[in-house]
Scaffold this motif. Structure first.
Motif, PDB file in Angstrom:
ATOM      1  N   UNK A  37     141.425  56.189 -16.233  1.00  0.00           N
ATOM      2  CA  UNK A  37     141.992  55.575 -15.045  1.00  0.00           C
ATOM      3  C   UNK A  37     142.936  56.577 -14.397  1.00  0.00           C
ATOM      4  N   UNK A  38     142.614  56.969 -13.180  1.00  0.00           N
ATOM      5  CA  UNK A  38     143.432  57.924 -12.422  1.00  0.00           C
ATOM      6  C   UNK A  38     144.065  57.189 -11.245  1.00  0.00           C
ATOM      7  N   UNK A  39     145.383  57.253 -11.157  1.00  0.00           N
ATOM      8  CA  UNK A  39     146.102  56.640 -10.042  1.00  0.00           C
ATOM      9  C   UNK A  39     146.260  57.659  -8.919  1.00  0.00           C
ATOM     10  N   UNK A  40     145.965  57.232  -7.704  1.00  0.00           N
ATOM     11  CA  UNK A  40     146.110  58.064  -6.515  1.00  0.00           C
ATOM     12  C   UNK A  40     147.306  57.551  -5.722  1.00  0.00           C
ATOM     13  N   UNK A  41     148.377  58.340  -5.710  1.00  0.00           N
ATOM     14  CA  UNK A  41     149.619  57.956  -5.042  1.00  0.00           C
ATOM     15  C   UNK A  41     149.912  58.976  -3.948  1.00  0.00           C
TER      16      UNK A  41
ATOM     17  N   UNK B 231     144.730  47.512  -5.099  1.00  0.00           N
ATOM     18  CA  UNK B 231     144.241  46.236  -5.631  1.00  0.00           C
ATOM     19  C   UNK B 231     145.326  45.215  -5.936  1.00  0.00           C
ATOM     20  N   UNK B 232     146.592  45.672  -6.035  1.00  0.00           N
ATOM     21  CA  UNK B 232     147.695  44.736  -6.284  1.00  0.00           C
ATOM     22  C   UNK B 232     148.653  44.668  -5.108  1.00  0.00           C
ATOM     23  N   UNK B 233     148.278  45.268  -3.992  1.00  0.00           N
ATOM     24  CA  UNK B 233     149.193  45.376  -2.853  1.00  0.00           C
ATOM     25  C   UNK B 233     149.549  44.057  -2.211  1.00  0.00           C
TER      26      UNK B 233
ATOM     27  N   UNK C 229     143.923  53.755  -5.779  1.00  0.00           N
ATOM     28  CA  UNK C 229     144.988  54.081  -4.838  1.00  0.00           C
ATOM     29  C   UNK C 229     146.048  52.992  -4.894  1.00  0.00           C
ATOM     30  N   UNK C 230     147.308  53.385  -5.056  1.00  0.00           N
ATOM     31  CA  UNK C 230     148.381  52.410  -5.139  1.00  0.00           C
ATOM     32  C   UNK C 230     149.693  53.006  -4.643  1.00  0.00           C
TER      33      UNK C 230
ATOM     34  N   UNK D 234     151.411  52.901 -11.437  1.00  0.00           N
ATOM     35  CA  UNK D 234     150.775  54.220 -11.501  1.00  0.00           C
ATOM     36  C   UNK D 234     151.121  54.946 -12.794  1.00  0.00           C
ATOM     37  N   UNK D 235     152.328  54.753 -13.272  1.00  0.00           N
ATOM     38  CA  UNK D 235     152.745  55.410 -14.519  1.00  0.00           C
ATOM     39  C   UNK D 235     151.929  54.952 -15.722  1.00  0.00           C
TER      40      UNK D 235
END
Length: 228
Positions: free
Chosen positions: A37-41, A172-174, A202-203, A209-210
């Motif tokens: 799982x890669x978070x895009x910030x 997805x949680x925005x 993307x978040x 994200x952490x």
């Protein structure tokens, strides 16, 4: 050793022409492994949606390569790209987009029926996913009878219904409160591990994200590793 599920190599994407050209991605590279799982910030307007669209074959780069499950897509025609996208990519959006007249079970079953599964196969898979995501007791409820968090978890189940190798999520949680965001993110992370999918999410939520395996951002048209 198996190939990564998602690889972008030297991808360029710009919009407009001449002096009006907006260069969003310049020689961007990204690899996402199975089960990762890669978070895009990144700030608004930096190109997060463009990167997701390219990764999901909704857009094509001007140059560079997008590989999904080892398949190079630069030479594929529209039909080939569509078929590959339908069979290997699942999307989760900020708004759930569930069909209001259908139950949770029916919403998750529908993409499977379209893909050719029998009703019994689709229902079995749907119930498995709803159980994994903690909303199995809500299977017969329609979206209007569900909370925001329940709706989003059902949308995640729908995105995963056909065993996609790549899961892409755009905020997805925005649309959720902090406690519900936490619940939905943990459900999504559990599903990715369970399914062995490669996920790019993307978040704007730094706390969530952490919890990802890695965090990346967009800087000068490049995808770069990022620490919060």
């Amino acid at each position: 050793m198996s190939r990564p599920h998602l690889v972008l190599t030297d991808v360029h994407r710009h919009y407009g022409q001449g002096d009006a050209t907006v260069r969003v991605l310049e020689a961007a590279n990204l690899t996402v492994e199975s089960g990762e799982l890669v978070a895009l910030v990144a700030p608004s307007g930096a190109g997060k949606s463009t990167l997701l669209h390219l990764s999901g074959l909704l857009e094509s780069p001007q140059s560079g390569e997008v590989e999904i499950t080892g398949i190079r897509t630069s030479k594929l025609g529209d039909r080939g790209r569509t078929q590959l996208r339908r069979s290997t990519v699942g999307y989760v959006y900020q708004f759930h987009h569930l069909l209001p007249e259908f139950t949770a079970l029916e919403n998750v079953s529908m993409p499977q029926l379209i893909a050719g599964k029998t009703s019994a196969e689709a229902q079995a898979r749907s119930m498995e996913l709803l159980d994994l995501l903690g909303v199995k007791p809500r299977a017969t409820h329609r979206p209007a009878e569900l909370s925001g968090g329940e709706q989003q978890r059902i949308a995640i189940a729908r995105a995963a219904a056909n065993h996609p190798k790549v899961i892409l999520a755009d905020e997805p949680t925005g649309n959720l409160d902090p406690d519900t965001s936490d619940l939905v993110f943990e459900a999504l992370r559990s599903l990715i591990r369970n399914e062995g999918a490669a996920a790019l999410i993307a978040t704007h939520n730094h706390d969530l994200a952490r919890r990802a395996d890695r965090i990346v951002t967009l800087r000068g048209g490049l995808v770069v590793e990022h620490a919060l």
